[in-house]
Design a protein around this motif. Structure first.
Motif, short mmCIF file in Angstrom:
data_model
loop_
_atom_site.label_atom_id
_atom_site.label_comp_id
_atom_site.label_asym_id
_atom_site.label_seq_id
_atom_site.Cartn_x
_atom_site.Cartn_y
_atom_site.Cartn_z
N GLU A 1 10.50 4.55 -6.25
CA GLU A 1 10.64 3.94 -4.92
C GLU A 1 9.66 2.78 -4.73
OE1 GLU A 1 8.48 5.92 -1.57
OE2 GLU A 1 8.90 7.74 -2.71
N CYS A 2 8.41 2.97 -5.16
CA CYS A 2 7.42 1.92 -4.90
C CYS A 2 7.70 0.68 -5.75
CB CYS A 2 6.00 2.45 -5.13
SG CYS A 2 5.49 3.57 -3.81
N SER A 3 8.19 0.89 -6.98
CA SER A 3 8.56 -0.26 -7.80
C SER A 3 9.71 -1.02 -7.13
CB SER A 3 9.00 0.19 -9.19
OG SER A 3 7.87 0.55 -9.96
N ARG B 1 3.87 -1.07 3.76
CA ARG B 1 3.36 0.29 3.52
C ARG B 1 4.55 1.24 3.61
NH1 ARG B 1 -0.59 1.88 7.83
NH2 ARG B 1 1.24 2.72 8.85
N ASN B 2 4.84 1.91 2.52
CA ASN B 2 6.08 2.70 2.48
C ASN B 2 5.91 4.09 3.08
OD1 ASN B 2 4.47 3.45 0.11
ND2 ASN B 2 6.16 4.84 -0.27
N ILE B 3 7.04 4.69 3.36
CA ILE B 3 7.10 6.09 3.78
C ILE B 3 7.86 6.84 2.70
CG2 ILE B 3 8.13 7.68 5.46
CD1 ILE B 3 5.88 6.21 6.76
N SER C 1 3.00 4.84 -13.70
CA SER C 1 4.45 4.83 -13.86
C SER C 1 5.06 3.60 -13.17
CB SER C 1 5.06 6.10 -13.26
OG SER C 1 4.45 7.24 -13.83
N GLU C 2 4.50 3.23 -12.02
CA GLU C 2 5.00 2.03 -11.33
C GLU C 2 4.88 0.81 -12.24
OE1 GLU C 2 3.26 2.67 -7.03
OE2 GLU C 2 4.14 0.70 -7.22
N ILE C 3 3.71 0.67 -12.87
CA ILE C 3 3.50 -0.49 -13.75
C ILE C 3 4.52 -0.46 -14.89
CG2 ILE C 3 1.91 -1.55 -15.41
CD1 ILE C 3 -0.38 -0.74 -13.57
N VAL D 1 0.86 -1.19 0.00
CA VAL D 1 0.00 0.00 0.00
C VAL D 1 0.89 1.24 0.00
CG1 VAL D 1 -1.80 1.28 1.22
CG2 VAL D 1 -1.79 -1.22 1.29
N CYS D 2 0.59 2.18 -0.91
CA CYS D 2 1.36 3.43 -0.94
C CYS D 2 1.07 4.22 0.33
CB CYS D 2 1.00 4.26 -2.16
SG CYS D 2 1.67 3.56 -3.67
N GLY D 3 2.12 4.52 1.05
CA GLY D 3 1.98 5.26 2.31
C GLY D 3 2.09 6.76 2.09
N PRO E 1 -0.08 10.15 -12.11
CA PRO E 1 0.89 9.33 -12.84
C PRO E 1 1.51 8.20 -12.00
CG PRO E 1 1.96 11.32 -12.04
CD PRO E 1 0.53 11.38 -11.59
N HIS E 2 1.28 8.19 -10.68
CA HIS E 2 2.12 7.36 -9.82
C HIS E 2 2.01 5.87 -10.14
CE1 HIS E 2 4.59 6.40 -6.43
NE2 HIS E 2 3.64 5.76 -5.79
N HIS E 3 0.80 5.31 -10.12
CA HIS E 3 0.69 3.86 -10.32
C HIS E 3 0.90 3.46 -11.78
CE1 HIS E 3 -1.65 3.30 -6.31
NE2 HIS E 3 -0.35 3.45 -6.15
ZN LIG Z 1 3.61 4.41 -4.19
#
Ligand SMILES: [Zn+2]
Length: 489
Positions: free
Chosen positions: A228-230, A67-69, A257-259, A29-31, A253-255
């Motif tokens: 970072e999330c990737s 869950r990231n920071i 871009s992650e994909i 989960v994106c924190g 754009p975040h998710h």
């Molecule tokens: Zn994220």
């Protein structure tokens, strides 16, 4: 019927959830980006995914919840230009960016604790995973899907889109993006480095005054927001994992871009399920600085905000959020919060009453229907408002049995107790309001003083003296007056 169906934003349909690895579930989960105190926009996500995690655990899965920071790379304006959000706050407060990150990570976790969100198993920080991010960027460059310009590295969206879907998650069509981009975007500083305005930064060259910067193969700089999330989801959950969650505001754009990043690097969409909760509004309007409706979570708990008629407790907040389906918008208003407060009270009263219900030989009601309905509702894309409706039915049964209007046998009384424990307390995570230490201590002391008074009344002076002496040894002083005894420490 007994399988969980979740709405997958990627495929735009409900799908039966089965984990990739036996009974293990990987949940990312994106924190928060930790540059300010948590406001009402921060609280829905952790609660929604906490309930999902609790329900998966109830079903017997072992959940690894990451869950990231975000403490670096998220720029003001959410794009590739401008100041780092933490760097800006550090400048304003005249402290180190890591002090900003620490202060607001603690504040965010304290908010989560108050609303009874279980802590994630891993809480990785972006700044602690620079090496992993650099490695991933190198892999994307090796695949020919990123390029370096003047010490910055950009993802090559057009090359990627030749063979892969770009825009599928967010429903944006690349042609539209191409047509729309360029007008304002091109004028932004640094945009001229990109081959195409839709390209996004994987690594940015740092100017000397930029506080947070690291060595990299491309010189000193800092990672883009999305990488970072990737990198962290891959490190802790593998190339492909079960569920990636976040708010709908992160779709693009975040998710997206992650994909693209993960696919460029590993060949796979990293998550099998993309699950998104909807946004909140306040009195029907989006939260915005100009409307002065940005209510902090602390302000909700204290009632100290011009828009609040009173203080609302952490459990009222949690209950209020779960009364709406996670994919619908949720509007905060005093009327709605007050209704939630009343409803919660009614359920908690019934849950307290359940262990004390009179038991009959025969039963005029079967509680197992309610239990089955609760599970059916949760299996239906986490329909928490319907679960709550079932719990209100259970409360009605409880009250009727207490008033002698219906009879319940011991099995049904047991089932009713079980229902509140499992569904209200364990899965929805609604507990009695947390009592302060002082309140709890006073409760224990009042209990001991009552036991001592009982002992005295029964002429058991040995016991009453023992209680008093033990308390004195522990540093308490007991005063006996004509209205009973009082204590101090
Ligand atoms: Zn994220």
């Amino acid at each position: 019927m007994s399988s969980l169906q979740l709405y997958n934003t990627y495929t735009r349909q409900n799908e039966v959830f089965r984990p990739l690895h036996n009974n293990h579930v990987g949940l990312y989960v994106c924190g928060p980006t930790v540059y300010g105190p948590p406001h009402l926009g921060h609280v829905r996500g952790p609660i929604v995914f906490d309930v999902l995690r609790r329900f998966l655990e109830f079903k017997g899965y072992k959940v690894r919840h990451v869950r990231n920071i975000t403490d670096v790379g998220h720029l003001v304006g959410d794009g590739d230009e401008g100041e780092d959000k933490l760097g800006k706050q550090a400048r304003l407060e005249q402290i180190e960016p890591m002090e900003v990150a620490q202060t607001y990570t603690v504040a965010y976790n304290e908010m989560c604790r108050l609303v009874n969100v279980l802590p994630p198993g891993i809480e990785p920080r972006a700044s602690g995973h620079i090496i992993e991010q650099i490695e991933m960027i190198e892999a994307i460059m090796s695949a020919g899907l990123a390029y370096e310009v003047n010490g910055s590295v950009y993802f090559d969206v057009l090359s990627y889109a030749k063979t892969k879907d770009y825009g599928k998650l967010s429903g944006r069509i690349l042609e539209d993006l191409l047509a729309g981009a360029g007008n304002e975007a091109r004028e932004l500083e640094g945009q001229e480095e990109k081959h195409n305005p839709n390209d996004f930064a994987l690594w940015k060259k740092a100017s000397p005054e930029h506080i947070m910067q690291w060595h990299s193969p491309w010189g000193k700089g800092y990672p883009g927001w999305h990488i970072e999330c990737s990198a962290m989801s891959r490190k802790y959950l593998g190339d492909v994992f079960d569920i990636h969650g976040g708010g709908m505001d992160l779709l693009f754009p975040h998710h997206e871009s992650e994909i693209a990043q993960s696919t460029a690097c590993t060949g796979h969409n990293p998550a099998r399920f993309w699950v998104h909760h909807n946004m909140i509004t306040i009195n029907g309007q989006k939260m915005a600085k100009s409307l002065n409706n940005g209510i902090l979570v602390d302000e909700l708990f204290s009632g100290k905000h011009a828009l609040l008629a009173q203080a609302y407790s952490p459990m009222t907040l949690r209950f209020f959020i779960l009364q709406a389906h996670y994919r619908g918008t949720l509007d905060f208003s005093n009327e709605a919060l007050q209704a939630a407060e009343k409803g919660l009270q009614r359920l908690m009263n019934a849950a307290d009453l359940a262990p004390k219900l009179p038991i009959s030989d025969s039963s005029e009601y079967s509680v197992s229907d309610i239990e089955a309905a609760c599970e059916r509702c949760m299996n239906d894309d986490m329909n928490t408002p319907q679960v709550i409706a079932q719990l209100f039915e259970a409360a009605r049964v409880c009250n009727s049995a207490m008033d002698g209007k219906i009879k319940l046998n011991s099995d049904n009384v047991k089932a009713l107790n079980n229902l509140f424990n499992t569904w209200l307390h364990d899965i929805l995570g609604i507990q009695a309001e947390e009592k302060g230490n002082e309140e709890a201590l006073d409760g224990v002391m009042q209990m001991l003083l009552a036991m001592r008074a009982d002992a005295k009344a029964n002429k058991n002076y040995a016991l009453s003296d023992e209680i008093r002496n033990k308390l004195t040894d522990l540093g308490f002083s007991i005063k006996d007056g004509k209205d009973g005894s009082s204590w101090s420490l």
